[in-house]
Design an enzyme around this catalytic site. Structure first.
Site, short mmCIF file in Angstrom:
data_model
loop_
_atom_site.label_atom_id
_atom_site.label_comp_id
_atom_site.label_asym_id
_atom_site.label_seq_id
_atom_site.Cartn_x
_atom_site.Cartn_y
_atom_site.Cartn_z
N ILE A 1 0.82 -1.21 0.00
CA ILE A 1 0.00 0.00 0.00
C ILE A 1 0.86 1.27 0.00
O ILE A 1 0.42 2.33 -0.44
CB ILE A 1 -0.95 -0.04 1.22
N TYR B 1 -1.83 3.27 18.23
CA TYR B 1 -2.74 2.58 17.31
C TYR B 1 -4.01 3.41 17.09
O TYR B 1 -4.37 3.75 15.96
CB TYR B 1 -3.09 1.18 17.85
N LEU C 1 -9.07 -11.92 23.61
CA LEU C 1 -9.78 -12.71 24.62
C LEU C 1 -10.35 -14.04 24.10
O LEU C 1 -10.03 -15.11 24.62
CB LEU C 1 -10.92 -11.83 25.19
N1 UFG Z 1 -8.23 -10.26 28.45
C1 UFG Z 1 -7.98 -11.11 29.50
N2 UFG Z 1 -7.11 -12.13 29.30
C2 UFG Z 1 -6.49 -12.35 28.11
C3 UFG Z 1 -6.76 -11.48 27.02
C4 UFG Z 1 -7.64 -10.43 27.22
O1 UFG Z 1 -8.52 -10.95 30.60
O2 UFG Z 1 -5.71 -13.31 28.02
C5 UFG Z 1 -9.14 -9.12 28.65
C6 UFG Z 1 -8.46 -7.78 28.44
O3 UFG Z 1 -7.77 -7.38 29.59
C7 UFG Z 1 -9.66 -6.89 28.10
C8 UFG Z 1 -10.62 -7.86 27.38
O4 UFG Z 1 -10.17 -9.17 27.70
O5 UFG Z 1 -10.26 -6.45 29.26
C9 UFG Z 1 -10.57 -7.70 25.87
O6 UFG Z 1 -9.21 -7.71 25.45
P1 UFG Z 1 -8.77 -7.96 23.94
O7 UFG Z 1 -7.27 -7.96 23.93
O8 UFG Z 1 -9.47 -9.14 23.39
O9 UFG Z 1 -9.35 -6.69 23.18
P2 UFG Z 1 -9.26 -5.12 23.52
O10 UFG Z 1 -10.58 -4.73 24.12
O11 UFG Z 1 -8.04 -4.79 24.29
O12 UFG Z 1 -9.05 -4.47 22.09
C10 UFG Z 1 -9.87 -4.78 20.99
C11 UFG Z 1 -9.06 -4.52 19.72
C12 UFG Z 1 -8.77 -3.06 19.59
C13 UFG Z 1 -10.06 -2.27 19.67
C14 UFG Z 1 -10.78 -2.60 20.93
C15 UFG Z 1 -12.10 -1.87 20.94
O13 UFG Z 1 -7.85 -5.25 19.73
O14 UFG Z 1 -8.19 -2.82 18.34
O15 UFG Z 1 -11.01 -3.99 20.99
O16 UFG Z 1 -12.93 -2.31 21.95
F1 UFG Z 1 -9.79 -0.95 19.68
#
Ligand code: UFG
Length: 326
Positions: free
Chosen positions: A52, A146, A195
């Site tokens: 890109i 990000y 998650l």
């Molecule tokens: N979590 C755990 N254990 C794990 C992984 C995640 O408890 O092993 C928790 C995290 O702490 C968080 C929740 O699960 O509270 C969701 O975490 P994710 O990593 O699955 O996703 P995020 O909410 O951090 O982020 C995602 C995307 C982002 C976006 C965001 C918007 O990766 O790009 O959702 O809600 F911006």
């Protein structure tokens, strides 16, 4: 319609390609295969390798398709880096790939008279909102590079649209998970951080234990609350969004989530109704907002879109996909 899907070999781009093909549209995929894979590209889509950030890679495809007598009508952008901790460690890489990549792509589109752009943005543009139910008009104060790069991209698109008469559909994703019903595609990466895939890998015995990052938040059960959307529902919203901007000649910026919140513990408990998932409570992960839920009234009223797949369907499809991966 004929659609250029930039980043069509990745997770969201490949699912959107599947939905575009199912809806009878023609798709050309451009991808540099940095994080995507050719096996994720729908067999009916045409694939062209390209980067890109190199304008000639984009203009070549646009010119070829125009010469065929059936030019590209809509371009979709999925070619972004999206791992929050990585963006904290390498912010300049994120600016280069996400912001500069989009700038080059827009330049190529404008020069080739392509007027319709669909862009994947994120709830990360809201940062750590004071009110957890985010509406599109709320303040955007990202708390990591990000989210900051995605917001810069949104603004670049809006200004370019005003100057060059483009139509855009910007979709702010919440927590996307799940896999296509064919199980041919899903979130297939070596280092997963999200998650649902981590819970499913634990259910499959790939991981010994799942760690809940913090249970002392101000939420229903102390664990973080998120808005989970099935990737197929999300992909279908892109098809409707592209059809809308092309047929109406209007632009749209909208949240894309389910509109419902589930805590980490609730997702875990839903999975544990189906599978055995050993887990442990561990400390908070830095940078996690307590609660993020989409206000989805705008996308529902403008596109007539409704999510069809619930958290159980999300969990089951991710499990089946991962089981098939082995
Ligand atoms: N979590 C755990 N254990 C794990 C992984 C995640 O408890 O092993 C928790 C995290 O702490 C968080 C929740 O699960 O509270 C969701 O975490 P994710 O990593 O699955 O996703 P995020 O909410 O951090 O982020 C995602 C995307 C982002 C976006 C965001 C918007 O990766 O790009 O959702 O809600 F911006």
């Amino acid at each position: 319609m004929k659609v250029l899907v930039v980043g069509g070999a990745g997770y969201i781009g490949s699912h959107t390609t599947y939905e575009l093909v199912r809806a009878g549209h023609e798709v050309v995929v451009l991808d540099n295969l940095f994080s995507g894979s050719t096996k994720s590209i729908h067999p009916k889509a045409k694939f062209v390798w390209g980067d890109i950030r190199r304008k000639s890679d984009i203009t070549r495809i646009l010119a070829e398709e125009a010469q065929s007598g059936h030019p590209i009508e809509v371009a979709m952008h999925f070619a972004a880096r999206l791992i929050v901790p990585e963006s904290m460690a390498k912010p300049l890489d994120y600016y280069e790939n996400n912001v500069e990549g989009l700038r080059v792509m827009l330049e190529a589109l404008i020069e080739n008279n392509i007027k319709n752009v669909v862009f994947s943005s994120t709830a990360a543009v809201y940062g750590d909102p004071a009110i957890p139910e985010c509406s599109e008009d709320d303040a955007t104060i990202p708390i990591n590079p990000y989210g900051e790069t995605k917001l810069a991209c949104e603004n670049m698109i809006k200004w370019a649209a005003q100057a060059h008469d483009l139509n855009y559909c910007i979709l702010r994703y919440f927590n996307v998970a799940g896999a296509d019903s064919s199980l041919e595609i899903g979130l297939d990466k070596d280092q997963l951080t999200h998650l649902v895939p981590l819970i499913m890998q634990t259910a499959l015995g790939i991981r010994d234990k799942f760690y809940v990052f913090g249970d002392d938040y101000d939420t229903i059960d102390g664990t973080c609350v998120r808005d989970f959307i099935h990737v197929t529902d999300l992909a279908q919203a892109h098809v409707l969004g592209a059809e809308y901007i092309l047929s109406k000649g209007e632009s749209l910026l909208a949240n894309l989530g389910s509109g419902s919140g589930y805590s980490v513990k609730q997702v875990l408990d839903t999975a544990r109704e189906l599978f055995e998932v050993p887990y442990e409570i561990s400390p908070r992960r830095p940078g996690d907002p307590a609660k993020l839920i989409a206000d989805t009234s705008r996308i529902k009223s403008i596109l007539g879109w409704e999510p069809k797949l619930d958290i159980k369907a999300i969990i089951k499809s991710d499990y089946e996909f991962r089981k098939k991966l082995g």
